[in-house]
Write a protein that holds these residues in place. Structure first.
Motif, PDB file in Angstrom:
ATOM      1  N   VAL A  14      -3.416   5.160  -1.940  1.00 21.11           N
ATOM      2  CA  VAL A  14      -4.194   6.147  -1.844  1.00 21.11           C
ATOM      3  C   VAL A  14      -3.903   7.287  -1.449  1.00 21.11           C
ATOM      4  O   VAL A  14      -4.853   7.924  -0.847  1.00 21.11           O
ATOM      5  CB  VAL A  14      -4.022   5.586   0.239  1.00 21.11           C
ATOM      6  N   PRO A  61      -2.171 -12.641   3.926  1.00 25.82           N
ATOM      7  CA  PRO A  61      -2.679 -11.629   2.144  1.00 25.82           C
ATOM      8  C   PRO A  61      -3.553 -12.031   1.260  1.00 25.82           C
ATOM      9  O   PRO A  61      -4.457 -11.618   0.433  1.00 25.82           O
ATOM     10  CB  PRO A  61      -0.616 -12.519   1.583  1.00 25.82           C
ATOM     11  N   GLU A  62      -3.420 -13.492   1.558  1.00 26.32           N
ATOM     12  CA  GLU A  62      -5.055 -14.440   0.807  1.00 26.32           C
ATOM     13  C   GLU A  62      -6.119 -14.365   1.410  1.00 26.32           C
ATOM     14  O   GLU A  62      -7.307 -13.741   0.413  1.00 26.32           O
ATOM     15  CB  GLU A  62      -4.110 -16.042   0.295  1.00 26.32           C
ATOM     16  N   THR A 117      -1.533   5.243   4.446  1.00 27.62           N
ATOM     17  CA  THR A 117      -1.373   3.994   4.230  1.00 27.62           C
ATOM     18  C   THR A 117      -1.892   3.016   5.692  1.00 27.62           C
ATOM     19  O   THR A 117      -2.304   1.698   5.072  1.00 27.62           O
ATOM     20  CB  THR A 117      -0.425   3.160   3.249  1.00 27.62           C
ATOM     21  N   VAL A 163      -5.653   1.573   5.213  1.00 26.60           N
ATOM     22  CA  VAL A 163      -6.249   1.435   4.810  1.00 26.60           C
ATOM     23  C   VAL A 163      -5.359  -0.380   5.571  1.00 26.60           C
ATOM     24  O   VAL A 163      -6.288  -1.066   4.985  1.00 26.60           O
ATOM     25  CB  VAL A 163      -5.365   1.304   3.132  1.00 26.60           C
ATOM     26  N   ILE A 164      -3.947  -0.169   5.444  1.00 26.75           N
ATOM     27  CA  ILE A 164      -4.197  -1.557   6.429  1.00 26.75           C
ATOM     28  C   ILE A 164      -4.762  -2.150   7.113  1.00 26.75           C
ATOM     29  O   ILE A 164      -5.486  -4.051   6.726  1.00 26.75           O
ATOM     30  CB  ILE A 164      -2.597  -2.300   6.104  1.00 26.75           C
ATOM     31  N   VAL A 188       0.895  -1.288   0.338  1.00 23.37           N
ATOM     32  CA  VAL A 188       0.522   0.263  -0.135  1.00 23.37           C
ATOM     33  C   VAL A 188       0.875   0.804  -0.286  1.00 23.37           C
ATOM     34  O   VAL A 188       1.851   1.432   1.127  1.00 23.37           O
ATOM     35  CB  VAL A 188      -1.259   0.408   0.747  1.00 23.37           C
TER      36      VAL A 188
END
Lengths: 135, 85
Positions: A30, B83-84, B67, B70-71, A10
């Motif tokens: 983003v 991750p999958e 970031t 969002v993560i 990201v």
């Protein structure tokens, strides 16, 4: 690396439009990209012309030679044409340069109404010091 | 120097450049400006909370916090750090 190992990456501040046009599966951004950011610079110049009548006609585009600078240069050229500004100097340079006297001399001779720049830190400082000494 | 520089961020918004004696003719786009405080009260709230917590004001780099958020949101929604998922 992110693609190879299937790890989500990201990204917050890399703005080259190409990064999200490569079709990467694990790369996410983003932040807006330079296609949007640079449009605001041209809207700004257009507004200055229309509302303050300052008569910007010619621009020099100056950019470092990695991904950030070269794609910014492409976007500068694209919008200059779209907004009707004349690119009278198109100048790229190495971001690790220690001397920009010849570049600044070319800018001085071209004498644009505005210099559009995409640069990193040390080169920005070097350019402005050289501007101060030469122009 | 009497030719204005209109810059696409990068070095033009970094502290190392900004602390120098100012070039009167340089301007840049940026992802943050204190001018936003008036237009967007949420930005001022965030800036105040951030400064109280970490002792530094927010700046152009603050967008990188997004970031992290969002993560975190993605992990919460997936209910897993795989991750999958």
């Amino acid at each position: 690396m992110a693609e190879k190992y299937g790890l989500p990456m990201v990204n917050g501040s890399s703005t080259s439009p190409k990064l999200t046009a490569l079709g990467l599966k694990w790369f996410f951004r983003v932040s807006p990209h330079d296609g949007l950011f640079i449009r605001t610079l041209f809207d700004f110049m257009k507004d200055l012309n229309e509302k303050k009548n300052i008569g910007i006609e010619t621009v020099a585009i100056v950019y470092e030679d990695s991904e950030f600078g070269t794609t910014s240069g492409e976007v500068f050229r694209q919008y200059a044409q779209e907004y009707g500004f004349d690119v009278i100097l198109d100048l790229t340079y190495s971001r690790n340069t220690l001397d920009v006297e010849s570049e600044v001399q070319r800018i001085k001779v071209a004498d644009p109404d505005v210099i559009l720049m995409a640069s990193y830190v040390s080169d920005t400082i070097l350019y402005h010091k050289t501007f101060k000494n030469m122009i | 120097m009497n030719i204005p520089v209109v810059a696409n961020n990068g070095g033009h918004v970094k502290t190392d450049f900004l602390v120098l004696p100012k070039s009167r003719y340089a301007m840049s786009r940026a992802t943050f400006s204190p001018d936003l405080f008036e237009k967007m009260p949420t930005v001022k709230y965030f800036a105040d909370v951030f400064k109280a917590r970490y002792g530094v004001g927010i700046a152009d780099w603050t967008r990188d916090i997004m970031t992290f958020l969002v993560i975190c949101d993605a992990i919460n929604r997936a209910g897993s750090t795989d991750p999958e998922a």
